[in-house]
Design an enzyme around this catalytic site. Structure first.
Site, mmCIF file in Angstrom:
data_model
loop_
_atom_site.group_PDB
_atom_site.id
_atom_site.type_symbol
_atom_site.label_atom_id
_atom_site.label_comp_id
_atom_site.label_asym_id
_atom_site.label_seq_id
_atom_site.Cartn_x
_atom_site.Cartn_y
_atom_site.Cartn_z
ATOM 1 N N LYS A 35 22.815 -58.221 -12.709
ATOM 2 C CA LYS A 35 21.717 -57.438 -13.269
ATOM 3 C C LYS A 35 22.133 -56.054 -13.786
ATOM 4 C CE LYS A 35 17.960 -59.718 -10.722
ATOM 5 N NZ LYS A 35 17.232 -60.287 -11.854
ATOM 6 N N ARG A 46 6.608 -54.248 -6.501
ATOM 7 C CA ARG A 46 7.988 -53.771 -6.650
ATOM 8 C C ARG A 46 8.099 -52.847 -7.858
ATOM 9 N NH1 ARG A 46 12.225 -58.390 -7.088
ATOM 10 N NH2 ARG A 46 10.701 -59.280 -8.521
ATOM 11 N N GLN A 57 20.421 -56.139 -7.419
ATOM 12 C CA GLN A 57 19.405 -55.162 -7.810
ATOM 13 C C GLN A 57 19.667 -53.767 -7.254
ATOM 14 O OE1 GLN A 57 15.303 -56.413 -7.744
ATOM 15 N NE2 GLN A 57 15.835 -58.571 -7.804
ATOM 16 N N ASP A 76 25.024 -59.128 -1.497
ATOM 17 C CA ASP A 76 24.508 -59.358 -2.848
ATOM 18 C C ASP A 76 23.808 -58.084 -3.317
ATOM 19 O OD1 ASP A 76 23.078 -60.093 -5.104
ATOM 20 O OD2 ASP A 76 22.082 -61.809 -4.189
ATOM 21 N N GLU A 124 21.152 -59.487 1.103
ATOM 22 C CA GLU A 124 20.855 -58.358 0.230
ATOM 23 C C GLU A 124 20.659 -57.128 1.113
ATOM 24 O OE1 GLU A 124 17.610 -59.886 -2.739
ATOM 25 O OE2 GLU A 124 17.649 -61.148 -0.940
ATOM 26 N N TRP A 173 16.648 -64.134 -1.726
ATOM 27 C CA TRP A 173 16.756 -64.742 -3.058
ATOM 28 C C TRP A 173 18.176 -64.488 -3.556
ATOM 29 C CZ3 TRP A 173 12.612 -66.474 -6.602
ATOM 30 C CH2 TRP A 173 13.110 -66.906 -7.831
#
Length: 453
Positions: free
Chosen positions: A284, A418, A258, A255, A222, A151
């Site tokens: 974020k 999560r 998070q 990336d 990620e 994502w």
């Protein structure tokens, strides 16, 4: 260290009629943009908790949209926002301001000596879009490779690299995007041994080479796939992937939307893998809940892109207001040693979740790093048959019991819960969250909900 205190329930009742309304009633004038809205109206938030208009407290194990890394309503962030409101908030894109220059210097100090050039933006999708544009301009090529559970955003350039969300119904995607199998160790074939994922990487790049028109520009990954189910590549994988990129003249974009700024027990999750990417993107966590993102690369890449006319004007590029917030967030994380704190708290969280795994057959896997954790629900640990409906039921029951957690449901995996609580969450609240998960699993098993999968 800044400790997130548990605040008192609200007594405000500003929208008395809304309490009896359904989420559909409340959202009648809103475009529905994803899953269903939760059956509550959040009035305020503080620390690790959010409160609905009736004063009901919800322990927030998602840190908002995985962004409020210091918790909600952090007093120093609030004070910085108030002070920043008396300074320039937004400027013409051609202007620079002291907080923007300072934040670029701080990021260079954190990521240097190789990654020293920053572009300050608003969202993760923007930062990834900018990274891919730079990679294309730098290499003179256009093909992008991403994990098949990735994502990276919902914008025109990033959505084609987002495989963990529905892609149907939107017409042709950007050409030249190819999927790389996600190295999903828990669902490794029964016949496969150690090193399977690295062998698959070699095989997958053979396929990519055959599909390519000779224009491979970049791989975007990620370091822990969050929306893809809290999946981390095994040791050595990202280093091998970087080698594959160098062999083909591609750039590696990491990336860290998070995973950046301490959540995994290191300042950046790529550090766990011993790699320095060609471009890193932050979002974020960088704004501690406010819209702030950054695309960061080397002086050499930035120079060539500049010479070739790199263009990425957006309305809020280099805005001073969010830059001030990012500076304060980084200051707090470093000063209060929250990276180290996240590592220590993550060990406690992992141990508590593994205790649940020992007691419940439906807890198939516990994974993650630091205060970014995932639990995958299955019918039983031997078969690993996915139990997505059960996972969703556990998540709903957690909400009823006062805990906000997120469930990932993708084909071929069980529901993956999560967890990304604020870095400074007190141990009492961290363990309370696990207790609620424990109770929710027990309640759902007792109700026979596992049989629905």
């Amino acid at each position: 260290m800044q400790i997130i205190d548990k605040p008192r329930p609200s007594t405000s009742n500003s929208l008395p009629a809304a309490a009896a309304m359904t989420p559909d009633d409340l959202a009648k004038n809103l475009i529905r943009y994803g899953g269903s809205f939760l059956p509550c109206l959040i009035e305020r938030a503080s620390g690790a908790y959010v409160y609905d208009q009736d004063g009901r407290a919800l322990l927030d194990f998602t840190s908002g949209q995985m962004s409020a890394i210091l918790g909600h309503d952090h007093p120093e962030i609030v004070a910085t926002m108030k002070a920043a409101a008396d300074q320039p908030v937004h400027l013409f894109s051609g202007f620079l301001s002291p907080p923007v220059v300072k934040l670029s210097e701080v990021l260079a100090d954190l990521l240097g000596p190789q990654l020293t050039k920053s572009l300050l933006l608003s969202t993760g999708a923007e930062s990834n879009e900018a990274a891919m544009r730079m990679a294309k301009l730098y290499t003179g090529k256009h093909e992008i490779v991403a994990f098949d559970l990735a994502w990276h955003g919902m914008t025109g350039g990033t959505f084609p690299t987002t495989y963990s969300a529905s892609r149907r119904g939107y017409g042709p995607q950007m050409p030249g995007v190819m999927a790389l199998p996600t190295p999903y160790v828990y669902r490794r074939p029964a016949w496969a041994g150690e090193g399977f994922e690295l062998d698959m990487l070699d095989y997958a790049f053979g396929l990519i080479d055959r599909q390519s028109v000779g224009s491979l520009a970049a791989v975007i990954v990620e370091p822990i796939l969050s929306s893809g189910g809290l999946i981390e590549p095994p040791p050595g994988y990202l280093a091998r992937l970087h080698e594959k990129c160098r062999e083909r003249g591609m750039l590696l974009i990491v990336d860290e939307a998070q995973t950046g700024l301490g959540r995994t027990g290191k300042m950046f999750a790529s550090e766990h893998h011993g790699i320095t990417p060609d471009i890193i993107t932050l979002s974020k966590t960088l704004g501690a809940g406010l819209p702030l993102a950054a695309t960061i690369t080397s002086a050499e890449i930035e120079q060539r892109c500049h010479e070739r006319g790199f263009l990425f004007y957006t309305t809020h590029v280099s805005d001073p207001f969010p830059a001030r917030i990012g500076l304060k967030a980084i200051e707090i994380i470093l000063r209060d040693q929250l990276t180290e704190h996240a590592a220590a708290m993550g060990q406690r969280l992992n141990a508590a979740l593994r205790d649940l795994q020992d007691r419940y057959e439906v807890v198939g896997d516990v994974r993650g790093r630091g205060l970014l954790a995932g639990v995958e629900f299955v019918r039983d640990r031997e078969s690993k048959v996915p139990a997505p409906s059960f996972g969703a039921a556990v998540s709903r029951r957690c909400f009823e019991l006062g805990l906000c957690v997120n469930i990932v449901q993708l084909p071929g995996m069980g529901g993956v819960m999560r967890m990304a609580p604020p870095l400074a969450i007190p141990m009492e609240d961290l363990m309370r969250g696990v207790e609620i998960i424990d109770e929710a699993i027990g309640d759902c098993l007792a109700a026979g909900l596992l049989d629905r999968d």
